[in-house]
Design an enzyme around this catalytic site. Structure first.
Site, PDB file in Angstrom:
ATOM      1  N   ASN A   1       0.871  -1.178   0.000  1.00  0.00           N
ATOM      2  CA  ASN A   1       0.000   0.000   0.000  1.00  0.00           C
ATOM      3  C   ASN A   1       0.911   1.232   0.000  1.00  0.00           C
ATOM      4  O   ASN A   1       1.423   1.621   1.040  1.00  0.00           O
ATOM      5  CB  ASN A   1      -0.891  -0.031   1.255  1.00  0.00           C
ATOM      6  CG  ASN A   1      -1.755   1.212   1.382  1.00  0.00           C
ATOM      7  OD1 ASN A   1      -1.852   2.013   0.440  1.00  0.00           O
ATOM      8  ND2 ASN A   1      -2.383   1.379   2.523  1.00  0.00           N
TER       9      ASN A   1
ATOM     10  N   LYS B   1       0.156   4.196  -0.439  1.00  0.00           N
ATOM     11  CA  LYS B   1      -0.514   5.417   0.055  1.00  0.00           C
ATOM     12  C   LYS B   1      -0.237   6.580  -0.903  1.00  0.00           C
ATOM     13  O   LYS B   1      -0.223   6.348  -2.112  1.00  0.00           O
ATOM     14  CB  LYS B   1      -0.074   5.713   1.491  1.00  0.00           C
ATOM     15  CG  LYS B   1      -0.245   4.485   2.385  1.00  0.00           C
ATOM     16  CD  LYS B   1      -0.153   4.778   3.838  1.00  0.00           C
ATOM     17  CE  LYS B   1      -0.351   3.483   4.610  1.00  0.00           C
ATOM     18  NZ  LYS B   1      -0.403   3.688   6.040  1.00  0.00           N
TER      19      LYS B   1
ATOM     20  N   HIS C   1      -9.787   1.159   4.637  1.00  0.00           N
ATOM     21  CA  HIS C   1      -8.530   1.461   5.331  1.00  0.00           C
ATOM     22  C   HIS C   1      -8.804   2.533   6.385  1.00  0.00           C
ATOM     23  O   HIS C   1      -9.605   3.435   6.159  1.00  0.00           O
ATOM     24  CB  HIS C   1      -7.477   1.942   4.325  1.00  0.00           C
ATOM     25  CG  HIS C   1      -6.111   2.030   4.930  1.00  0.00           C
ATOM     26  ND1 HIS C   1      -5.740   3.063   5.747  1.00  0.00           N
ATOM     27  CD2 HIS C   1      -5.054   1.185   4.881  1.00  0.00           C
ATOM     28  CE1 HIS C   1      -4.491   2.850   6.169  1.00  0.00           C
ATOM     29  NE2 HIS C   1      -4.064   1.714   5.655  1.00  0.00           N
TER      30      HIS C   1
ATOM     31  N   GLU D   1      -7.297   5.067   7.202  1.00  0.00           N
ATOM     32  CA  GLU D   1      -7.087   6.448   6.736  1.00  0.00           C
ATOM     33  C   GLU D   1      -8.261   6.922   5.886  1.00  0.00           C
ATOM     34  O   GLU D   1      -8.499   8.125   5.765  1.00  0.00           O
ATOM     35  CB  GLU D   1      -5.744   6.534   5.982  1.00  0.00           C
ATOM     36  CG  GLU D   1      -4.572   6.452   6.965  1.00  0.00           C
ATOM     37  CD  GLU D   1      -3.279   5.890   6.393  1.00  0.00           C
ATOM     38  OE1 GLU D   1      -3.128   5.838   5.163  1.00  0.00           O
ATOM     39  OE2 GLU D   1      -2.418   5.486   7.210  1.00  0.00           O
TER      40      GLU D   1
ATOM     41  N   GLU E   1      -5.747  -4.645  10.753  1.00  0.00           N
ATOM     42  CA  GLU E   1      -4.798  -3.539  10.882  1.00  0.00           C
ATOM     43  C   GLU E   1      -5.135  -2.707  12.117  1.00  0.00           C
ATOM     44  O   GLU E   1      -5.925  -1.751  12.030  1.00  0.00           O
ATOM     45  CB  GLU E   1      -4.882  -2.630   9.649  1.00  0.00           C
ATOM     46  CG  GLU E   1      -4.403  -3.257   8.384  1.00  0.00           C
ATOM     47  CD  GLU E   1      -3.767  -2.203   7.471  1.00  0.00           C
ATOM     48  OE1 GLU E   1      -2.617  -2.398   7.068  1.00  0.00           O
ATOM     49  OE2 GLU E   1      -4.412  -1.180   7.200  1.00  0.00           O
TER      50      GLU E   1
ATOM     51  N   GLY F   1       1.956   2.729  10.817  1.00  0.00           N
ATOM     52  CA  GLY F   1       2.925   3.807  10.641  1.00  0.00           C
ATOM     53  C   GLY F   1       3.583   4.274  11.927  1.00  0.00           C
ATOM     54  O   GLY F   1       4.204   5.332  11.973  1.00  0.00           O
TER      55      GLY F   1
ATOM     56  N   SER G   1       2.947  -1.569  10.626  1.00  0.00           N
ATOM     57  CA  SER G   1       4.387  -1.552  10.910  1.00  0.00           C
ATOM     58  C   SER G   1       5.080  -2.890  10.646  1.00  0.00           C
ATOM     59  O   SER G   1       5.978  -3.286  11.386  1.00  0.00           O
ATOM     60  CB  SER G   1       4.655  -1.069  12.344  1.00  0.00           C
ATOM     61  OG  SER G   1       4.213   0.266  12.495  1.00  0.00           O
TER      62      SER G   1
ATOM     63  N   GLY H   1       2.676  -0.873   4.441  1.00  0.00           N
ATOM     64  CA  GLY H   1       2.708   0.537   4.058  1.00  0.00           C
ATOM     65  C   GLY H   1       4.138   1.007   3.865  1.00  0.00           C
ATOM     66  O   GLY H   1       4.777   0.736   2.847  1.00  0.00           O
TER      67      GLY H   1
END
Ligand code: PGA
Length: 255
Positions: free
Chosen positions: A12, A14, A100, A102, A170, A176, A216, A237
């Protein structure tokens, strides 16, 4: 029915990288490092404006599959700023991330996730449904949050389509941040997700859903998370932007 048992690793990206040149370089780097690996399904989900650049630079590589980070469920229409599933499909996209954290933060509800999942399956693509808790409380309320996310996302999804469903666990606190869930936590969650799926669809059909972990993941923790967490793969990510590290994560999922 054949059950897909190859590990699945999804990059991903992003909102990265910055330029088309960088996209080409990154794709070619990953392609070169993974050219001999044909027993792991590797999906790259770039920013949608770069889908074509990834499609072109992966060229004949059979083991790099195209993904999307989001998509609109309608085919065409007055939806300023959106890109539809049908448009993604025209560029060869096969996997679509949905829900997701986000995107949820930007307003994607469980109900919208469900609408998108149904549209993704109808478009004959695979839905990577992200679920995860904001934080872990001592009384473990987060299990019911995850259960609600999964049950709502799968409303009206028939058991015949479960091979097109991936659940990505997740935990938001791990995304992150460098804080990963432990392999035991991941295993516990995998069992919990399987139980929900079995309740809804029965055990045999539930086994068609792949369950992956994201948050992570890096080349140091991937092997233990895969082996002891007993997931089918990862959603990666930050580390997916570094070809060597990403390739090592992919290798960590080989039996
Ligand atoms: P991270 O992101 O690997 O950078 O934590 C994972 C994700 O958001 O899918």
């Amino acid at each position: 029915m054949k059950i897909e048992r190859r590990p699945l690793v999804v990059a991903n990206w992003k909102m990265n990288p910055l330029t088309r040149d960088a996209v080409v370089k990154l794709t070619q780097g990953v392609k070169k490092l993974l050219q001999k690996i044909d027993d792991v399904t590797v999906v790259i989900a770039p920013p949608s404006i770069f889908t074509d650049a990834v499609a072109t630079s992966r060229s004949s590589s059979k083991n790099l599959i195209l993904g999307a980070q989001d998509a609109h469920y309608e085919k065409l229409g007055s939806y300023t700023g959106s890109v539809s599933l049908a448009m993604h499909a025209d560029f060869g996209v096969e996997y679509v991330i949905v829900g997701h954290s986000e995107r949820r933060r930007a307003g994607e509800t469980d109900e919208l996730v469900n609408t998108k999942v149904l549209a993704i399956l109808k478009a004959k693509m695979t839905a990577i449904i992200c679920v995860g808790e904001e934080k872990r409380d001592k009384s473990a309320h987060y299990f019911s949050d995850i259960e609600k996310q999964i049950r709502t996302a799968l409303l009206k999804v028939p058991r015949s389509r479960l091979e097109q469903v991936v659940i990505a666990y997740e935990p938001i606190w791990a995304i992150g941040t460098g804080d990963t869930a432990t392999a035991e936590d991941v295993y516990e969650m995998r069992l919990f997700i399987e139980k929900i799926l079995s309740d809804v669809y029965g055990r045999n059909y539930a086994a068609h859903v792949r369950i992956i972990y994201g948050g992570s993941v890096n080349d140091k923790n991937a092997r233990a998370l895969f082996e002891e967490g007993r997931v089918h793969g990862f959603l990666v990510g930050g580390a997916s932007l570094h070809p060597e590290e990403f390739a090592r994560i992919v290798v960590a999922t080989r039996m």
